[in-house]
Design an enzyme around this catalytic site. Structure first.
Site, PDB file in Angstrom:
ATOM      1  N   HIS A 120      39.922  48.850  33.240  1.00 41.06           N
ATOM      2  CA  HIS A 120      41.085  50.121  32.853  1.00 41.06           C
ATOM      3  C   HIS A 120      41.855  50.033  34.482  1.00 41.06           C
ATOM      4  CE1 HIS A 120      38.284  52.811  32.882  1.00 41.06           C
ATOM      5  NE2 HIS A 120      39.606  53.655  33.290  1.00 41.06           N
TER       6      HIS A 120
ATOM      7  N   ASP B  50      34.842  53.288  33.810  1.00 38.91           N
ATOM      8  CA  ASP B  50      34.212  54.841  33.438  1.00 38.91           C
ATOM      9  C   ASP B  50      32.867  54.646  33.187  1.00 38.91           C
ATOM     10  OD1 ASP B  50      36.418  56.314  33.947  1.00 38.91           O
ATOM     11  OD2 ASP B  50      37.261  56.156  31.735  1.00 38.91           O
TER      12      ASP B  50
ATOM     13  N   HIS C 155      36.531  63.075  38.732  1.00 41.29           N
ATOM     14  CA  HIS C 155      35.965  63.791  38.228  1.00 41.29           C
ATOM     15  C   HIS C 155      34.519  64.379  37.910  1.00 41.29           C
ATOM     16  CE1 HIS C 155      39.092  62.695  35.295  1.00 41.29           C
ATOM     17  NE2 HIS C 155      38.096  61.508  34.933  1.00 41.29           N
TER      18      HIS C 155
ATOM     19  N   HIS D  69      32.309  61.875  32.409  1.00 38.72           N
ATOM     20  CA  HIS D  69      31.832  60.598  33.354  1.00 38.72           C
ATOM     21  C   HIS D  69      32.078  60.982  34.644  1.00 38.72           C
ATOM     22  CE1 HIS D  69      36.300  60.648  32.009  1.00 38.72           C
ATOM     23  NE2 HIS D  69      36.252  59.763  33.376  1.00 38.72           N
TER      24      HIS D  69
ATOM     25  N   HIS E  85      35.382  58.653  36.875  1.00 37.55           N
ATOM     26  CA  HIS E  85      36.096  57.092  37.145  1.00 37.55           C
ATOM     27  C   HIS E  85      35.881  56.665  37.944  1.00 37.55           C
ATOM     28  CE1 HIS E  85      39.473  55.965  36.402  1.00 37.55           C
ATOM     29  NE2 HIS E  85      40.118  55.826  37.066  1.00 37.55           N
TER      30      HIS E  85
END
Length: 396
Positions: free
Chosen positions: A166, A179, A221, A257, A259
């Site tokens: 993505h 992810d 993250h 998670h 990224h």
């Protein structure tokens, strides 16, 4: 003298102008911040707006990490993401030199940046960094079939791919990001290089590793970030942080998670067709779809994939002994063959080739597939987690 490139639009075409922000009295921090922000918006603002799906709403964050009294500065700058679904911040490394007309600012991933860091004194940009940036830039222009990178967790361990290919900001193109979550939650460097951190807020931040092979990788993250300073060397597998829900520079997340994004030069690059950790990633028709493929096996979003390390030459598996504490390694792919070794649960096995032999009722069910180790000896595939129900190595 090098002039900072700025992108404008004239009759539908890009034009080149110069950005030199005149220093105020004292030529202090405020002037540097202003110059870096203006350069960041000129070079990366349009791409950020396209990714965010909205105009840039916040001023770029400027975080100088080194400077000297000869008018040189080095650091990172970040365009925060809006608080919309899966948006990710845009970051760059900058070097700046104060001149009579103002600050000359260069952002990484360009020939101008490489030239500027080469001229910068060693107390602002180390010799090791100068070599790294030069090699990264040159290699970023060379086509490669394999990134030479591993996945961002321990080799031989499987994590969940919570989001397939993505954009760095969700639906944005190119689909440069993946992810992941799982295991002990420790995020590790996908390759050797040097580490740079930006947008440091509330125990979180955006971590970037610049690799000599022309790629850079970013990790978002996370919390519990590495205490390595900017520009310090990292090896493949070095600790960078822990998966979490940190949003130090905007965006959103639905659960802990990492990224993980792939860049070449000064921009994100698609992961479609790229081999990372021994898996070749393929994007789907929509963001977060697609799959990872290895030796004919496909794993889609929501599946587990094993990090097989840098390159694809030697597949690996992890011993899963079930109720036992260890698994036997035999001289041949037969239950009657002599035991030549015992491997404890969790051991990483490097697989040379595979063959069919005696059926074994293992942790993963009944199978006649056996794996030969690169150091000799055979282990049943029923007690080896490889991320696949079939062979992951050539036939013996």
């Amino acid at each position: 003298m090098l002039l900072k490139r700025a992108i404008g639009v004239a009759a539908g075409a890009a034009v080149v102008t110069a950005i030199l922000v005149a220093p105020a009295s004292g030529a202090g921090q405020a002037d540097l911040d202003s110059a870096v922000r203006e350069a960041m918006l000129a070079e990366r603002g349009a791409a950020a707006s396209a990714d965010f799906g909205t105009p840039v709403l916040a001023e770029p964050l400027v975080e100088p990490t080194r400077s000297n009294d000869q008018g040189w500065a080095f650091g990172t700058t970040t365009i925060p993401a809006p608080d919309v679904e899966h948006a990710g911040p845009h970051t760059a490394i900058f070097v700046a030199h104060r001149q009579a007309q103002g600050w000359q600012v260069e952002l990484d991933g360009t020939a101008e940046f490489v030239e500027a860091v080469e001229r910068a004194p060693a107390d602002v940009v180390s010799e090791g960094e100068k070599q790294l940036f030069a090699r990264n830039y040159e290699n970023s222009r060379v086509a490669v079939a394999d990134t030479g990178l591993g996945l961002p967790w321990a080799e031989g361990v499987a994590w969940w791919m919570g989001g397939g290919p993505h954009g760095d900001s969700g639906q944005s193109r190119p689909f440069s990001s993946l992810d992941f979550n799982g295991g002990n939650g420790q995020v590790l460097s996908a390759g050797a290089g040097r580490v740079y951190k930006s947008c440091l807020r509330n125990g979180s931040g955006l971590v970037r590793v610049v690799h000599e092979n022309g790629f850079s990788t970013t990790y978002y993250h996370m919390t519990g970030l590495t205490d390595l300073g900017d520009g310090q060397p990292v090896a493949y597998g070095d600790y960078l942080g822990r998966i979490d829900v940190g949003l130090p520079c905007g965006g959103s997340t639905t659960g802990p998670h990492v990224h993980f994004s792939l860049l070449r030069g000064d921009s994100h690059t698609k992961v479609d067709g790229q081999t990372i950790g021994g898996w070749t990633f393929r994007e789907g028709a929509q963001a977060y779809g697609g799959y990872a493929e290895r030796n004919g096996t496909q794993v889609g979003t929501g599946g587990r994939i094993t990090n097989h390390g840098q390159g694809t030459s030697t597949p690996t598996g992890v011993v899963e002994s079930g109720q036992n504490t260890s698994v036997n390694v035999r001289s041949e792919p037969r239950l009657s063959a002599p035991v030549v070794d015992e491997l404890p649960d969790g051991s990483v096995v490097r697989i040379k080739c595979t063959a069919r032999g005696d059926f074994v009722d293992g942790v993963w069910g009944r199978t006649d597939l056996w794996n030969q180790r690169d150091v000799g000896g055979w282990i049943s595939d029923g007690f080896l987690y490889t991320g696949s129900d079939g062979p992951i190595a050539p036939a013996c």
